[in-house]
Enzyme design. Structure first.
Site, PDB file in Angstrom:
ATOM      1  CG  ASP A  73      -1.814   1.177   1.347  1.00  0.00           C
ATOM      2  OD1 ASP A  73      -2.209   1.711   0.296  1.00  0.00           O
ATOM      3  OD2 ASP A  73      -2.096   1.583   2.477  1.00  0.00           O
ATOM      4  CG  ASP A  75      -1.544   7.721   1.084  1.00  0.00           C
ATOM      5  OD1 ASP A  75      -0.450   8.241   0.808  1.00  0.00           O
ATOM      6  OD2 ASP A  75      -2.597   7.984   0.472  1.00  0.00           O
ATOM      7  CG  ASP A 258      -1.702   2.029   6.826  1.00  0.00           C
ATOM      8  OD1 ASP A 258      -2.164   1.693   5.724  1.00  0.00           O
ATOM      9  OD2 ASP A 258      -2.032   3.077   7.407  1.00  0.00           O
TER      10      ASP A 258
END
Length: 339
Positions: A73, A75, A258
């Protein structure tokens, strides 16, 4: 004739002394009936054990035998970006004089402002910039601003809404943003590499060019952004598409996320996922992840390969345990049950 015929037929004792190839077995190899039965039981167990080992090997290769691709990913994984996005949103609200309930209830002239606590909750529930704003204004009504009194309908007016994205790019270009620890080292390990982000493609490209460099960006085996799929995370579309473009089986891809939104997207695509949490996602439920880290500074490619191998289906683990612990009859019964 009867007696001559009988001379041509081996006796039962003679047959017992012959090996399967037809040759006479040495006297020491002739077993008593109890010992012969025990031997046959052992041979049957060994044969079933070998068959089970073969099944386990095939299952291992088919499910999680190798790490073929690493998917990041952007961000929150490549960079801690959410506070930067929040700054860009608030700058855009101030630039356009956006006012919306409940913020306007306290001060009618004050622009809309998303504080840290509210934005942490918002970004952990809704992926993508435009979906966040659509949800917020859908809940609170279309805002007033210096530019639009009603939702824009023309393409030229809609383009003005990308001001937030352009502001975010300016922040990235400032040179103050750095990649998270361990990211670049893992990217240089020589494995197939992809980046899949729910954010706008132009902003992700700007982010990657500034943080990982042009050479790494151009060397990506797959790059997908929110513009490339119809549905945002937690829908698994972006990861399913990535596996197709990488030419890899989903079970042989490992996703680095995250947040629980990204974890759900990875699991929905049939992929294993590790988490590198941020301060805003640290308290989320990551029980479906195969590992959780504060960052990637002490995580190597060999560590990830081992993690993926250990994420074999439960049935394969049960078979391995049986092979090492059960007697022949119990093992065979349990083996058939598991399969």
């Amino acid at each position: 004739m009867a007696s001559s015929t009988s001379l041509l037929l081996p006796t039962a004792a003679a047959a017992a002394r012959r090996s399967p190839s037809g040759h006479r077995a040495p006297p020491s190899a002739v077993l008593s009936p109890p010992r012969r039965l025990a031997t046959l039981r052992c041979l049957g167990y060994a044969r079933r054990r070998a068959q089970a080992r073969h099944v386990v090997a095939c299952a291992s290769a088919a499910s999680a035998g190798s790490l073929d691709a690493l998917i990041f990913d952007c961000d929150g994984v490549i960079l801690e970006s959410e506070h930067l996005h929040r700054q860009a949103y608030n700058d855009a609200f101030a630039h356009f004089g956006v006012s919306c309930e409940p913020a306007s209830a306290a001060a009618t002239d004050a622009p809309l402002y998303w504080d840290e606590a509210f934005y942490d909750d918002l970004q952990n529930r809704i992926g993508g910039g435009k979906p966040k704003m659509r949800w917020y204004f859908g809940e609170n009504g279309w805002p007033t601003s210096k530019i639009f009194e009603t939702p824009p309908s023309s393409d030229s007016d809609k383009e003005k809404l990308d001001w937030k994205t352009e502001r975010y790019k300016e922040i990235l270009k400032s040179g103050t943003v750095k990649p998270r620890p361990g990211v670049l080292r893992l990217m240089d390990e020589g494995i197939k590499l992809a980046v899949c982000s729910a954010a706008t493609k132009s902003s992700v490209i700007m982010c990657l060019e500034n943080l990982i460099g042009l050479e790494r960006f151009n060397g990506l085996d797959c790059f997908l952004a929110g513009d490339d799929v119809k549905l945002k995370k937690p829908d698994p579309s972006i990861y399913i598409t990535a596996a197709e473009k990488l030419g890899a089986q989903s079970q042989n891809c490992l996703v680095v996320e995250d947040s629980v939104i990204g974890l759900q997207a990875a699991k929905g695509a049939g992929m294993s996922c590790i988490i590198t949490y941020t301060p805003s996602t640290a308290n989320q439920d990551f029980s479906d992840a195969i590992a959780t880290y504060p960052d990637l500074s002490n995580v190597g490619l060999e560590d990830l390969k081992l993690l993926l191998q250990k994420s074999l289906p439960l049935g394969v683990f049960k078979i391995n345990q049986m092979l090492d612990s059960e007697d022949a009859d119990t093992f065979f019964e349990n083996f058939c049950t598991v399969l």
